[in-house]
Design an enzyme around this catalytic site. Structure first.
Site, PDB file in Angstrom:
ATOM      1  N   ARG A  16     166.339   9.447 -19.096  1.00 16.75           N
ATOM      2  CA  ARG A  16     165.577  10.332 -19.972  1.00 16.75           C
ATOM      3  C   ARG A  16     164.054  10.180 -19.857  1.00 16.75           C
ATOM      4  O   ARG A  16     163.302  10.832 -20.571  1.00 16.75           O
ATOM      5  CB  ARG A  16     166.028  10.125 -21.432  1.00 16.75           C
ATOM      6  CG  ARG A  16     167.361  10.803 -21.718  1.00 16.75           C
ATOM      7  CD  ARG A  16     167.914  10.399 -23.065  1.00 16.75           C
ATOM      8  NE  ARG A  16     168.449   9.042 -23.053  1.00 16.75           N
ATOM      9  CZ  ARG A  16     168.698   8.322 -24.151  1.00 16.75           C
ATOM     10  NH1 ARG A  16     168.418   8.816 -25.337  1.00 16.75           N
ATOM     11  NH2 ARG A  16     169.198   7.114 -24.048  1.00 16.75           N
ATOM     12  N   GLY A 102     164.704  -5.517 -21.135  1.00 14.55           N
ATOM     13  CA  GLY A 102     163.445  -5.180 -20.460  1.00 14.55           C
ATOM     14  C   GLY A 102     162.750  -3.960 -21.027  1.00 14.55           C
ATOM     15  O   GLY A 102     161.570  -3.729 -20.753  1.00 14.55           O
ATOM     16  N   LYS A 349     125.508   1.241  -8.582  1.00 15.93           N
ATOM     17  CA  LYS A 349     126.659   0.682  -7.868  1.00 15.93           C
ATOM     18  C   LYS A 349     126.223  -0.503  -7.023  1.00 15.93           C
ATOM     19  O   LYS A 349     125.206  -0.426  -6.346  1.00 15.93           O
ATOM     20  CB  LYS A 349     127.263   1.767  -6.963  1.00 15.93           C
ATOM     21  CG  LYS A 349     128.482   1.301  -6.196  1.00 15.93           C
ATOM     22  CD  LYS A 349     128.573   1.877  -4.789  1.00 15.93           C
ATOM     23  CE  LYS A 349     127.760   1.062  -3.795  1.00 15.93           C
ATOM     24  NZ  LYS A 349     127.981   1.442  -2.386  1.00 15.93           N
ATOM     25  N   TYR A 364     120.115   7.491  -9.040  1.00 16.78           N
ATOM     26  CA  TYR A 364     121.200   6.781  -8.363  1.00 16.78           C
ATOM     27  C   TYR A 364     120.661   5.526  -7.675  1.00 16.78           C
ATOM     28  O   TYR A 364     119.770   5.600  -6.840  1.00 16.78           O
ATOM     29  CB  TYR A 364     121.886   7.675  -7.304  1.00 16.78           C
ATOM     30  CG  TYR A 364     122.878   6.878  -6.487  1.00 16.78           C
ATOM     31  CD1 TYR A 364     123.976   6.268  -7.104  1.00 16.78           C
ATOM     32  CD2 TYR A 364     122.718   6.682  -5.114  1.00 16.78           C
ATOM     33  CE1 TYR A 364     124.882   5.502  -6.382  1.00 16.78           C
ATOM     34  CE2 TYR A 364     123.625   5.921  -4.386  1.00 16.78           C
ATOM     35  CZ  TYR A 364     124.702   5.337  -5.021  1.00 16.78           C
ATOM     36  OH  TYR A 364     125.582   4.576  -4.312  1.00 16.78           O
TER      37      TYR A 364
HETATM   38  C1  UD1 Z   1     173.093  -1.841 -26.758  1.00 17.44           C
HETATM   39  C2  UD1 Z   1     174.132  -2.595 -27.548  1.00 17.44           C
HETATM   40  C3  UD1 Z   1     174.132  -2.106 -28.994  1.00 17.44           C
HETATM   41  C4  UD1 Z   1     172.744  -2.269 -29.582  1.00 17.44           C
HETATM   42  C5  UD1 Z   1     171.717  -1.547 -28.715  1.00 17.44           C
HETATM   43  C6  UD1 Z   1     170.345  -1.855 -29.185  1.00 17.44           C
HETATM   44  C7  UD1 Z   1     175.964  -3.155 -26.024  1.00 17.44           C
HETATM   45  C8  UD1 Z   1     177.310  -2.794 -25.559  1.00 17.44           C
HETATM   46  N1  UD1 Z   1     175.432  -2.372 -26.959  1.00 17.44           N
HETATM   47  O1  UD1 Z   1     173.508  -0.479 -26.708  1.00 17.44           O
HETATM   48  O2  UD1 Z   1     175.060  -2.847 -29.763  1.00 17.44           O
HETATM   49  O3  UD1 Z   1     172.722  -1.741 -30.892  1.00 17.44           O
HETATM   50  O4  UD1 Z   1     171.811  -1.996 -27.353  1.00 17.44           O
HETATM   51  O5  UD1 Z   1     169.415  -1.073 -28.488  1.00 17.44           O
HETATM   52  O6  UD1 Z   1     175.389  -4.116 -25.571  1.00 17.44           O
HETATM   53  N2  UD1 Z   1     171.607  -2.757 -19.131  1.00 17.44           N
HETATM   54  C9  UD1 Z   1     171.785  -3.303 -17.883  1.00 17.44           C
HETATM   55  N3  UD1 Z   1     172.923  -3.054 -17.213  1.00 17.44           N
HETATM   56  C10 UD1 Z   1     173.926  -2.288 -17.726  1.00 17.44           C
HETATM   57  C11 UD1 Z   1     173.731  -1.718 -18.995  1.00 17.44           C
HETATM   58  C12 UD1 Z   1     172.571  -1.969 -19.684  1.00 17.44           C
HETATM   59  O7  UD1 Z   1     170.905  -4.011 -17.383  1.00 17.44           O
HETATM   60  O8  UD1 Z   1     174.936  -2.116 -17.035  1.00 17.44           O
HETATM   61  C13 UD1 Z   1     170.370  -3.038 -19.868  1.00 17.44           C
HETATM   62  C14 UD1 Z   1     169.531  -1.787 -20.062  1.00 17.44           C
HETATM   63  O9  UD1 Z   1     168.577  -1.655 -19.014  1.00 17.44           O
HETATM   64  C15 UD1 Z   1     168.849  -2.065 -21.395  1.00 17.44           C
HETATM   65  C16 UD1 Z   1     169.854  -2.941 -22.140  1.00 17.44           C
HETATM   66  O10 UD1 Z   1     170.708  -3.482 -21.155  1.00 17.44           O
HETATM   67  O11 UD1 Z   1     167.662  -2.795 -21.226  1.00 17.44           O
HETATM   68  C17 UD1 Z   1     170.639  -2.169 -23.164  1.00 17.44           C
HETATM   69  O12 UD1 Z   1     171.340  -1.137 -22.536  1.00 17.44           O
HETATM   70  P1  UD1 Z   1     171.557   0.257 -23.240  1.00 17.44           P
HETATM   71  O13 UD1 Z   1     172.353   1.118 -22.343  1.00 17.44           O
HETATM   72  O14 UD1 Z   1     170.286   0.778 -23.746  1.00 17.44           O
HETATM   73  O15 UD1 Z   1     172.500  -0.198 -24.461  1.00 17.44           O
HETATM   74  P2  UD1 Z   1     172.888   0.633 -25.717  1.00 17.44           P
HETATM   75  O16 UD1 Z   1     174.016   1.537 -25.357  1.00 17.44           O
HETATM   76  O17 UD1 Z   1     171.693   1.225 -26.328  1.00 17.44           O
END
Ligand code: UD1
Ligand code: CA
Length: 454
Positions: A16, A102, A349, A364
């Site tokens: 997004r 991150g 500069k 300048y």
């Molecule tokens: C997650 C939590 C949810 C929490 C929310 C808070 C889980 C299953 N759910 O949901 O309970 O309320 O965060 O924002 O953990 N990422 C990876 N690899 C993956 C998937 C995700 O590195 O395969 C990283 C994403 O880059 C991100 C973080 O993990 O930084 C969270 O992933 P995201 O998909 O945003 O999790 P949510 O579905 O929002």
């Protein structure tokens, strides 16, 4: 306490953001979000810091660098539990692991310390209480108030949807049990993912203590999924920075209209008018005043200097009690001594300007060294470039350069020289003498203007 590892999950694609740049590299306060998380994590002095990367991996690694960071690749994004599993080979068998995201850049150090304290050698989750918990995992507690499970929004029963305490995603886990728990995760849920959140129920089933810590401000746990959320967190960071400056005694005309994209160091009695942008490392000495709409990037300004509105300074050093602007431009390598005046529409500069010298209007100065108590008249130019190479202009102490002088470099104006206005200097102007290098004025007596033919 046992050793601490930090794992930052940063493999998500960030669809997004509609960007070729990986999500975690988008900047807040002039610095990639992931760099904010790493910086905060490092303040905990962990024994190791692992970043789980995936989408745009090379770009992420190159931008962040390897300083104190270990990298674990998650080639396919199969869920947060799977992501943490990718870091397991880099984690020791004992000790504990703090999981961060991150794309959640503004968590405070104190909050993470609270979370670690809550965990002890068990498990703890950082939670928040929201009016609208849509999209978040819900913290499910028993009648005794103890945590039982985290249930993702999409998997919630109607009663669970009413729970307002949510999982921020940040948690502390005991390494000793982690491998077993992660291997036990199954993806039979509504999103077909391996949820890290499912380890909470596994811990409870094993009788491991699971605690929680409540985040102090919701923005500390706020993540970025789109440019709107990025802009919202940018404003929060800027507000926090402005507040810190005010508390430390800096006068801000409006704390809502200042942007600091880097580090601003300051003395006492500094004042900053509206709409100024500070980038990189900027230091402002005691009593420095910055007018409205100025941009300063990697600049140091000594005490008592005033920079008037609409000035733009980059990679420059400004001495004490100078007067700069309005509409002045100091480019890289400009170094001004004390009590220097640089006025409107003056560009400097890669040049040094000595104590008390003035360059006040429409001028300048490039690749020049200017001594002290020099006056450069309006509309003067160092002609430093022949189209191929750059050359130096040397101006001694106490030189007076008349208005509209072109100094064709390489050229020297010796100490105390006076240059007549409109001169084009191609040779040395000797010390203490008046040098005029322009056509003499002549008058043609009796000359008549042409008359219109009828
Ligand atoms: C997650 C939590 C949810 C929490 C929310 C808070 C889980 C299953 N759910 O949901 O309970 O309320 O965060 O924002 O953990 N990422 C990876 N690899 C993956 C998937 C995700 O590195 O395969 C990283 C994403 O880059 C991100 C973080 O993990 O930084 C969270 O992933 P995201 O998909 O945003 O999790 P949510 O579905 O929002
Ligand atoms: Ca998220």
């Amino acid at each position: 306490m046992d050793s601490l590892s930090v794992v930052i999950l940063a493999a998500g694609k960030g669809t997004r953001m509609y960007s070729a740049k990986p999500k975690v590299l988008h900047s807040i306060g002039g610095k990639p979000m992931l760099a904010h998380v790493i910086e905060t994590a490092k303040q905990l002095s962990p024994d190791r810091l692992v970043v789980v990367y995936g989408f745009g991996g090379e770009q992420v690694r190159q931008t962040i660098g390897d300083d104190g960071v270990l990298w674990a690749e998650q080639a396919e994004q199969l869920g947060t539990g799977h992501a943490l599993k990718m870091a397991m080979p880099l984690l020791p068998d004992a000790g504990r692991t703090l999981v961060l995201y991150g794309d959640v850049p503004l968590t405070r150090l104190e909050t993470l310390q609270d979370l670690l304290a809550a965990a002890g050698d068990g498990m703890a989750v950082l939670t928040d209480v929201l009016d609208d918990a849509t999209g978040y995992g819900r913290m499910v507690r028993g009648t005794d108030g103890k945590l039982k499970a985290i249930v993702e929004h999409k998997d919630c029963s109607p009663e669970q949807l009413a729970i307002r305490e949510i999982n921020t995603g940040m948690m502390v886990l005991p390494n000793g049990r982690l491998a077993d728990w992660l291997n036990a995760l199954r993806n039979g849920n509504s999103q077909g993912e391996y949820y890290l959140t499912d380890v909470l129920a596994l811990a409870v089933a094993e009788g491991v203590a699971v605690e929680s810590a409540l985040v102090a401000h919701s923005w500390e746990a706020a993540g970025v999924n789109n440019k709107l959320q990025l802009a919202e967190l940018e404003r929060i960071l800027q507000q926090n920075q402005a507040r810190a400056l005010l508390t430390a005694g800096v006068t801000l005309a409006d704390p809502a209209r200042i942007d600091i994209r880097g580090e601003l160091v300051h003395g006492n009695d500094v004042s900053i008018d509206v709409n100024c942008v500070f980038e990189g490392k900027v230091s402002l000495g005691d009593g420095v005043e910055i007018g409205a709409n100025c941009i300063l990037k990697n600049v140091s300004v000594a005490a008592g200097t005033r920079i008037a509105a609409f000035s733009h300074l980059e990679d420059a050093v400004v001495g004490e009690a100078c007067r700069i602007g309005p509409y002045a431009r100091l480019r890289p390598g400009a170094a001004l001594a004390g009590h220097v005046h640089v006025g409107n529409f003056v560009e400097i500069k890669k040049s040094t300007v000595g104590e008390g010298s003035k360059v006040n209007h429409l001028t300048y100065i490039g690749d020049a060294s200017i001594g002290s108590k020099v006056n450069v008249g309006a509309g003067s130019v160092t002609c430093n470039y022949d189209g191929v190479n750059k050359f130096k202009t040397v101006i001694g102490d106490n030189v007076f350069v008349g208005s509209g002088t072109l100094m064709v470099a390489p050229v020297t104006l010796e100490e105390g020289a006076t240059i007549g206005a409109g001169s084009v200097l191609t040779r040395t102007a000797p010390a203490g003498e008046l040098t005029v290098a322009r056509a003499r004025q002549t008058t043609i007596p009796g000359w008549k203007r042409p008359a219109k033919k009828s």
